[in-house]
Design a protein around this motif. Structure first.
Motif, PDB file in Angstrom:
ATOM      1  N   ALA A 141     -11.707   6.199  -0.022  1.00 23.51           N
ATOM      2  CA  ALA A 141     -12.021   7.093  -1.140  1.00 23.51           C
ATOM      3  C   ALA A 141     -11.101   6.822  -2.322  1.00 23.51           C
ATOM      4  CB  ALA A 141     -11.883   8.557  -0.699  1.00 23.51           C
ATOM      5  N   HIS A 142      -9.856   6.484  -2.036  1.00 24.43           N
ATOM      6  CA  HIS A 142      -8.889   6.207  -3.105  1.00 24.43           C
ATOM      7  C   HIS A 142      -7.719   5.448  -2.502  1.00 24.43           C
ATOM      8  CE1 HIS A 142      -6.804   6.714  -6.892  1.00 24.43           C
ATOM      9  NE2 HIS A 142      -5.730   7.116  -6.239  1.00 24.43           N
ATOM     10  N   VAL A 157      -3.210   8.151   4.084  1.00 23.41           N
ATOM     11  CA  VAL A 157      -2.102   7.244   4.374  1.00 23.41           C
ATOM     12  C   VAL A 157      -1.160   7.220   3.168  1.00 23.41           C
ATOM     13  CG1 VAL A 157      -1.417   4.895   5.000  1.00 23.41           C
ATOM     14  CG2 VAL A 157      -3.615   5.813   5.788  1.00 23.41           C
ATOM     15  N   GLN A 171      -3.788   3.272  -3.690  1.00 24.06           N
ATOM     16  CA  GLN A 171      -2.848   2.748  -4.677  1.00 24.06           C
ATOM     17  C   GLN A 171      -1.940   1.743  -4.007  1.00 24.06           C
ATOM     18  OE1 GLN A 171      -0.692   5.993  -6.505  1.00 24.06           O
ATOM     19  NE2 GLN A 171      -2.570   7.025  -7.161  1.00 24.06           N
ATOM     20  N   ARG A 201      -8.714   9.915   7.041  1.00 27.10           N
ATOM     21  CA  ARG A 201      -7.272   9.675   7.069  1.00 27.10           C
ATOM     22  C   ARG A 201      -6.664   9.763   5.674  1.00 27.10           C
ATOM     23  NH1 ARG A 201      -5.262   4.365   9.595  1.00 27.10           N
ATOM     24  NH2 ARG A 201      -6.446   3.474   7.881  1.00 27.10           N
ATOM     25  N   LEU A 239       0.843  -1.193   0.000  1.00 26.96           N
ATOM     26  CA  LEU A 239       0.000   0.000   0.000  1.00 26.96           C
ATOM     27  C   LEU A 239       0.880   1.245   0.000  1.00 26.96           C
ATOM     28  CD1 LEU A 239      -2.947   1.055   0.272  1.00 26.96           C
ATOM     29  CD2 LEU A 239      -2.558   1.103   2.731  1.00 26.96           C
ATOM     30  N   THR A 240       0.675   2.118  -0.976  1.00 34.26           N
ATOM     31  CA  THR A 240       1.471   3.355  -1.004  1.00 34.26           C
ATOM     32  C   THR A 240       0.614   4.592  -0.805  1.00 34.26           C
ATOM     33  OG1 THR A 240       1.294   3.425  -3.410  1.00 34.26           O
ATOM     34  CG2 THR A 240       3.261   2.391  -2.488  1.00 34.26           C
ATOM     35  N   LEU A 241      -0.690   4.467  -0.979  1.00 38.47           N
ATOM     36  CA  LEU A 241      -1.568   5.629  -0.810  1.00 38.47           C
ATOM     37  C   LEU A 241      -2.963   5.148  -0.428  1.00 38.47           C
ATOM     38  CD1 LEU A 241      -2.237   8.662  -1.145  1.00 38.47           C
ATOM     39  CD2 LEU A 241      -2.692   8.195  -3.540  1.00 38.47           C
ATOM     40  N   LEU A 242      -3.522   5.765   0.608  1.00 35.23           N
ATOM     41  CA  LEU A 242      -4.891   5.446   1.029  1.00 35.23           C
ATOM     42  C   LEU A 242      -5.539   6.731   1.510  1.00 35.23           C
ATOM     43  CD1 LEU A 242      -7.225   3.532   1.970  1.00 35.23           C
ATOM     44  CD2 LEU A 242      -5.956   3.249   4.102  1.00 35.23           C
ATOM     45  N   ILE A 243      -6.711   7.017   0.988  1.00 33.17           N
ATOM     46  CA  ILE A 243      -7.453   8.196   1.427  1.00 33.17           C
ATOM     47  C   ILE A 243      -8.833   7.752   1.896  1.00 33.17           C
ATOM     48  CG2 ILE A 243      -8.450  10.406   0.702  1.00 33.17           C
ATOM     49  CD1 ILE A 243      -6.111  10.708  -1.188  1.00 33.17           C
ATOM     50  N   GLU A 244      -9.174   8.179   3.126  1.00 31.71           N
ATOM     51  CA  GLU A 244     -10.454   7.792   3.710  1.00 31.71           C
ATOM     52  C   GLU A 244     -11.291   9.029   4.005  1.00 31.71           C
ATOM     53  OE1 GLU A 244      -9.006   3.769   6.050  1.00 31.71           O
ATOM     54  OE2 GLU A 244      -9.312   5.610   7.177  1.00 31.71           O
TER      55      GLU A 244
END
Lengths: 154, 158
Positions: free
Chosen positions: A43-44, B6, A46, B4, A31-36
């Motif tokens: 929400a997104h 991340v 990568q 959040r 996991l390099t990118l997580l948007i909540e």
């Protein structure tokens, strides 16, 4: 982390957070990118593997559907090409099986010199996994299968 | 603090070295971003300040020597984990965000540095710090900034 490559896939899940866990456990994606959002929903996101990127998302429009929502149908599959010397297809397959992937086609060496297997993730996306194990060329392919290769650029 | 962002990146360093670079050397790789300024004045240099028994804090020091406290450090585990508050000068008392950074050995002498920035939903869309962006857009821009910053940290460690 590599820069975002010019081509990548966005894969749709009903439960994308579960997919993030599965893809890490089964395939070693990171996991390099997580948007909540404010409710903690994805929400997104990568994930990265060997310079490749997949985006993992939810069913964010009426046209975006997981195979789990449409009777297992799909319109594309994502392909994983293991570089030479970085593990084997058979070991990759066992790791995926252990993580809960359904093996659709067991590892087998193909006429074009790659060893491959196919599996389904928990929502029914098919992933193909391949590694080149023998050097072949179009003349070999035609001799073995009769298939013509009108375009072949290396 | 439910929302959040991340962002994670592998760097070629041990967790201990990566932690040291992230904290003690933050002034060397950190660069300000006009969209996410801490104060309405010109930006300064970031550093973690050791307050002795009072703990630690993250501050921005402007060229003239003025200091703005971005947040207090609540977790300080060298080589493993860091948690620090993150406020802009314009935040109302009920607005707050928090940054957690973890350092995880992943083999071959590499470390996965993960930044988790939570709480932007506590800042209303109409507030100046959000620039009118809906949360998803704002967080995407913020994630891209963290990605650029971590790339700078990676180069700093090379």
């Amino acid at each position: 982390m590599a820069a975002h490559p010019p081509l990548s896939s966005a894969v749709v899940y009903r439960d994308p957070k579960a997919a993030l866990r599965f893809l890490e456990e089964a395939f070693g994606f990171e996991l390099t990118l997580l948007i909540e959002d404010a409710d903690g929903n994805l929400a997104h996101s990568q994930m990265s593997w060997n310079g490749g990127v997949v985006m993992v998302g939810n069913e964010w429009t009426d046209q975006h559907r997981s195979p789990a929502s449409i009777g297992g149908l799909m319109t594309q599959t994502v392909h994983i090409q293991i570089p030479e010397g970085e593990g084997t297809v058979d070991a990759h397959c066992e790791r995926a099986r252990k993580a809960g992937a359904v093996i659709v086609a067991e590892p087998e060496t193909q006429f074009y010199g790659d060893r491959t297997y196919r599996c389904k993730d928990p929502e029914g996306h098919v992933w193909t996994v391949s590694q080149t194990v023998a050097a072949t060329d179009p003349a070999d392919w035609e001799a073995k299968t009769g298939l013509k290769t009108p375009v072949f650029r290396t | 603090m439910a929302s959040r962002v991340v962002v994670a990146l592998r760097v070629k360093a041990t967790p201990e070295r990566a932690f040291e670079a992230f904290t003690a050397e933050i002034g060397a790789w950190w660069r300000p971003n006009g969209l996410f300024a801490f104060t309405p004045r010109e930006p300064g240099v970031l550093s973690f300040e050791d307050l002795g028994e009072a703990g630690r804090r993250l501050i921005e020091t402007r060229a003239g020597g003025k200091v703005f406290e971005i947040g207090r450090v609540t977790v300080w585990e060298p080589g493993a984990r860091l948690v620090v508050g993150w406020r802009q000068a314009t935040f109302a008392p009920d607005m707050a965000t928090e940054v957690e950074v973890t350092f995880e050995a992943v083999g071959d002498g590499e470390t996965r540095v993960t930044v988790i920035h939570a709480g932007w939903d506590s800042v209303p869309q109409a507030h100046v710090a959000r620039h009118g962006f809906p949360l998803a857009v704002f967080q995407m821009r913020h994630a891209e900034w963290w990605q650029a910053l971590l790339k700078r940290l990676e180069r700093h460690l090379a």
